[in-house]
Design an enzyme around this catalytic site. Structure first.
Site, PDB file in Angstrom:
ATOM      1  N   TYR A 148      16.544  -2.920   5.003  1.00  0.00           N
ATOM      2  CA  TYR A 148      15.079  -2.857   5.078  1.00  0.00           C
ATOM      3  C   TYR A 148      14.645  -1.426   5.406  1.00  0.00           C
ATOM      4  O   TYR A 148      15.050  -0.855   6.422  1.00  0.00           O
ATOM      5  CB  TYR A 148      14.520  -3.814   6.137  1.00  0.00           C
ATOM      6  CG  TYR A 148      14.613  -5.293   5.800  1.00  0.00           C
ATOM      7  CD1 TYR A 148      15.031  -5.749   4.552  1.00  0.00           C
ATOM      8  CD2 TYR A 148      14.250  -6.245   6.751  1.00  0.00           C
ATOM      9  CE1 TYR A 148      15.104  -7.109   4.267  1.00  0.00           C
ATOM     10  CE2 TYR A 148      14.314  -7.611   6.462  1.00  0.00           C
ATOM     11  CZ  TYR A 148      14.750  -8.025   5.218  1.00  0.00           C
ATOM     12  OH  TYR A 148      14.822  -9.371   4.933  1.00  0.00           O
TER      13      TYR A 148
HETATM   14  N1  LIG Z   1      16.735 -13.288   3.412  1.00  0.00           N
HETATM   15  C1  LIG Z   1      16.001 -12.797   2.450  1.00  0.00           C
HETATM   16  O1  LIG Z   1      16.457 -12.532   1.336  1.00  0.00           O
HETATM   17  C2  LIG Z   1      14.551 -12.525   2.726  1.00  0.00           C
HETATM   18  C3  LIG Z   1      13.664 -12.288   1.661  1.00  0.00           C
HETATM   19  C4  LIG Z   1      12.326 -12.063   1.954  1.00  0.00           C
HETATM   20  C5  LIG Z   1      11.903 -12.077   3.275  1.00  0.00           C
HETATM   21  N2  LIG Z   1      12.797 -12.274   4.300  1.00  0.00           N
HETATM   22  C6  LIG Z   1      12.386 -12.255   5.711  1.00  0.00           C
HETATM   23  O2  LIG Z   1      11.250 -13.093   5.881  1.00  0.00           O
HETATM   24  C7  LIG Z   1      10.158 -12.329   6.376  1.00  0.00           C
HETATM   25  C8  LIG Z   1       8.870 -12.888   5.833  1.00  0.00           C
HETATM   26  O3  LIG Z   1       8.886 -12.847   4.407  1.00  0.00           O
HETATM   27  P1  LIG Z   1       7.566 -12.468   3.612  1.00  0.00           P
HETATM   28  O4  LIG Z   1       7.094 -11.140   4.032  1.00  0.00           O
HETATM   29  O5  LIG Z   1       7.821 -12.699   2.174  1.00  0.00           O
HETATM   30  O6  LIG Z   1       6.587 -13.603   4.233  1.00  0.00           O
HETATM   31  P2  LIG Z   1       5.218 -14.211   3.767  1.00  0.00           P
HETATM   32  O7  LIG Z   1       4.570 -14.683   5.017  1.00  0.00           O
HETATM   33  O8  LIG Z   1       5.412 -15.191   2.686  1.00  0.00           O
HETATM   34  O9  LIG Z   1       4.399 -12.985   3.167  1.00  0.00           O
HETATM   35  C9  LIG Z   1       3.969 -11.958   4.007  1.00  0.00           C
HETATM   36  C10 LIG Z   1       2.932 -11.120   3.268  1.00  0.00           C
HETATM   37  O10 LIG Z   1       1.789 -11.924   2.937  1.00  0.00           O
HETATM   38  C11 LIG Z   1       0.587 -11.213   3.226  1.00  0.00           C
HETATM   39  N3  LIG Z   1      -0.024 -11.911   4.363  1.00  0.00           N
HETATM   40  C12 LIG Z   1       0.623 -12.454   5.441  1.00  0.00           C
HETATM   41  N4  LIG Z   1      -0.252 -13.033   6.265  1.00  0.00           N
HETATM   42  C13 LIG Z   1      -1.477 -12.872   5.721  1.00  0.00           C
HETATM   43  C14 LIG Z   1      -2.768 -13.285   6.119  1.00  0.00           C
HETATM   44  N5  LIG Z   1      -2.964 -13.961   7.245  1.00  0.00           N
HETATM   45  N6  LIG Z   1      -3.815 -12.962   5.313  1.00  0.00           N
HETATM   46  C15 LIG Z   1      -3.637 -12.287   4.156  1.00  0.00           C
HETATM   47  N7  LIG Z   1      -2.412 -11.864   3.728  1.00  0.00           N
HETATM   48  C16 LIG Z   1      -1.333 -12.168   4.505  1.00  0.00           C
HETATM   49  C17 LIG Z   1       1.013  -9.793   3.587  1.00  0.00           C
HETATM   50  O11 LIG Z   1       1.166  -9.017   2.390  1.00  0.00           O
HETATM   51  P3  LIG Z   1      -0.064  -8.288   1.673  1.00  0.00           P
HETATM   52  O12 LIG Z   1      -1.129  -8.021   2.698  1.00  0.00           O
HETATM   53  O13 LIG Z   1       0.522  -7.074   1.104  1.00  0.00           O
HETATM   54  O14 LIG Z   1      -0.538  -9.242   0.607  1.00  0.00           O
HETATM   55  C18 LIG Z   1       2.396 -10.006   4.155  1.00  0.00           C
HETATM   56  O15 LIG Z   1       3.220  -8.873   4.081  1.00  0.00           O
HETATM   57  C19 LIG Z   1      10.481 -10.884   5.956  1.00  0.00           C
HETATM   58  O16 LIG Z   1       9.819  -9.925   6.735  1.00  0.00           O
HETATM   59  C20 LIG Z   1      11.966 -10.860   6.161  1.00  0.00           C
HETATM   60  O17 LIG Z   1      12.286 -10.682   7.535  1.00  0.00           O
HETATM   61  C21 LIG Z   1      14.105 -12.506   4.024  1.00  0.00           C
END
Ligand SMILES: NC(=O)c1ccc[n+]([C@@H]2O[C@H](COP(=O)([O-])OP(=O)(O)OC[C@H]3O[C@@H](n4cnc5c(N)ncnc54)[C@H](OP(=O)(O)O)[C@@H]3O)[C@@H](O)[C@H]2O)c1
Length: 336
Positions: free
Chosen positions: A68
């Site tokens: 990351y």
């Molecule tokens: N193991 C793996 O392969 C893998 C893969 C992916 C993630 N992960 C882990 O899981 C964590 C979470 O994944 P994710 O970032 O994909 O989670 P997610 O909650 O599905 O998406 C997060 C994104 O959605 C938007 N967002 C979140 N809350 C919001 C709200 N209240 N209002 C408006 N927009 C909002 C933001 O992006 P924008 O503002 O840019 O739209 C934020 O960066 C990662 O940080 C990582 O630690 C692991």
């Protein structure tokens, strides 16, 4: 934006390990990540503000990976932790993706790569051990026995406390095979898993969740909001109506911005209205209500988003509302 005063995350058992995790974990994928235009999505100052916000809500479980932000995520977490009692926090990191161009051994879960990377990872985090080490993806080029023996060695050395398997395509039999080898040999098995799982990504339901239940594994879903799709800022007619970085990706559009998913979103909006919550909070609450789910990993780009998301922990849904949301995509997918 500060977290509402009544938000205090609880601890829940991390599967059948002896460890407790915050009921919402905090994900740091976007720390130090460069966009195609060369901008950093979350810089160090913002990263520390996000960690402060999570901590303020009682959150103690931080998820990262050695790739990351090219290592910046771990480094910035390490800086932040250096002013705190590390023992009060639970840290998960991951190993897998290739780190050196032209060097195939710097990818995957072969013994050389894993042993090389664990020390660099601990150094960036400024800690002697990680609570959970995930394999970031399954490495079909390394024999399962070699991988499990190597990972067990890290546990015996005290560098890792528990082992996790992260997945994109949930493959129950591979994890089961690894765990059976570990059990036969008296090695540490996978006790935690991290699949993609949210209201519109339901591939994990069925065999995979049955497998995790049979091994007593903790299930910590990633992308619980479908990378922002489930927050209400995308509409059927206009696409993105708020601010986001996700629109850069055509993969995001083809995965999430589909008619079928917008139908699910309509039901999400209806339930959100009924409980007086936002769509993001309701989508997270649905996941937290699902049997077999331990603790979703919340991601956020701003402290405002994070505060909104953490407040999901206090949203109650009735069994009827959970069922309506579950069935909106054509479920239920299993009895879980
Ligand atoms: N193991 C793996 O392969 C893998 C893969 C992916 C993630 N992960 C882990 O899981 C964590 C979470 O994944 P994710 O970032 O994909 O989670 P997610 O909650 O599905 O998406 C997060 C994104 O959605 C938007 N967002 C979140 N809350 C919001 C709200 N209240 N209002 C408006 N927009 C909002 C933001 O992006 P924008 O503002 O840019 O739209 C934020 O960066 C990662 O940080 C990582 O630690 C692991």
């Amino acid at each position: 934006m500060s977290v509402p005063e009544d938000v205090e995350l609880d601890f829940v058992p991390l599967g059948e390990t002896g460890l407790q995790t915050s009921e919402l974990q905090f994900g740091t994928w976007r720390f130090g990540k460069e966009t195609e235009e060369g901008n950093v999505e979350i810089d160090q100052k913002r990263a520390h503000e996000l960690l402060d916000t999570y901590e303020e809500a009682g959150g103690r479980f931080i998820d990262t990976a050695d790739v990351y932000g090219g290592g910046e995520s771990e480094r910035w977490i390490g800086d932040w932790l250096s002013e705190r009692d590390r023992e009060r926090y639970t840290i998960a990191s991951k190993i897998y993706w290739q780190i050196r161009t032209g060097d195939p051994n710097s990818r995957g879960t072969n013994r050389k790569n894993v042993r090389d990377r664990i020390d660099a990872l601990l150094d960036r985090l400024g800690t002697d051990y990680v609570d959970v080490l995930y394999i970031h993806r399954w490495d079909d080029d390394t024999p399962t026995r070699e991988m499990m023996k190597t990972l067990n060695g890290l546990v015996e050395d005290g560098k890792v406390h528990y082992l996790g398997a992260s997945t994109l395509r949930p493959n129950a039999w591979k994890v089961a095979k690894a765990n059976e080898i570990a059990h036969t040999m008296g090695w540490e098995p996978f006790t935690v898993t991290q699949p993609r799982y949210n209201l519109v990504d339901r591939e994990v339901e069925g065999d995979y969740l049955e497998m995790t239940r049979s091994y007593g594994m903790a299930v910590c879903p990633w992308s619980p909001l479908g990378q922002g799709f489930l927050t209400g800022k995308y509409t059927r007619d206009e696409g993105l109506t708020g601010e986001s970085r996700a629109v850069e990706s055509s993969h995001f559009e083809s995965t999430y911005l589909t008619e079928e998913n917008f139908d699910v979103h309509d039901e999400l909006d209806a339930v959100a209205d009924e409980v007086g919550a936002t769509p993001a909070q309701t989508a997270l609450a649905w996941l937290m209500h699902r049997d077999g789910v331990t603790a979703p990993i919340v991601g956020a780009r701003t402290t405002k988003q994070l505060s909104e998301n953490l407040a999901a922990a206090s949203i109650g849904l009735s069994a009827e509302q959970v069922a309506r949301l579950t069935e909106a995509k054509g479920g239920p997918y299993s009895s879980l």
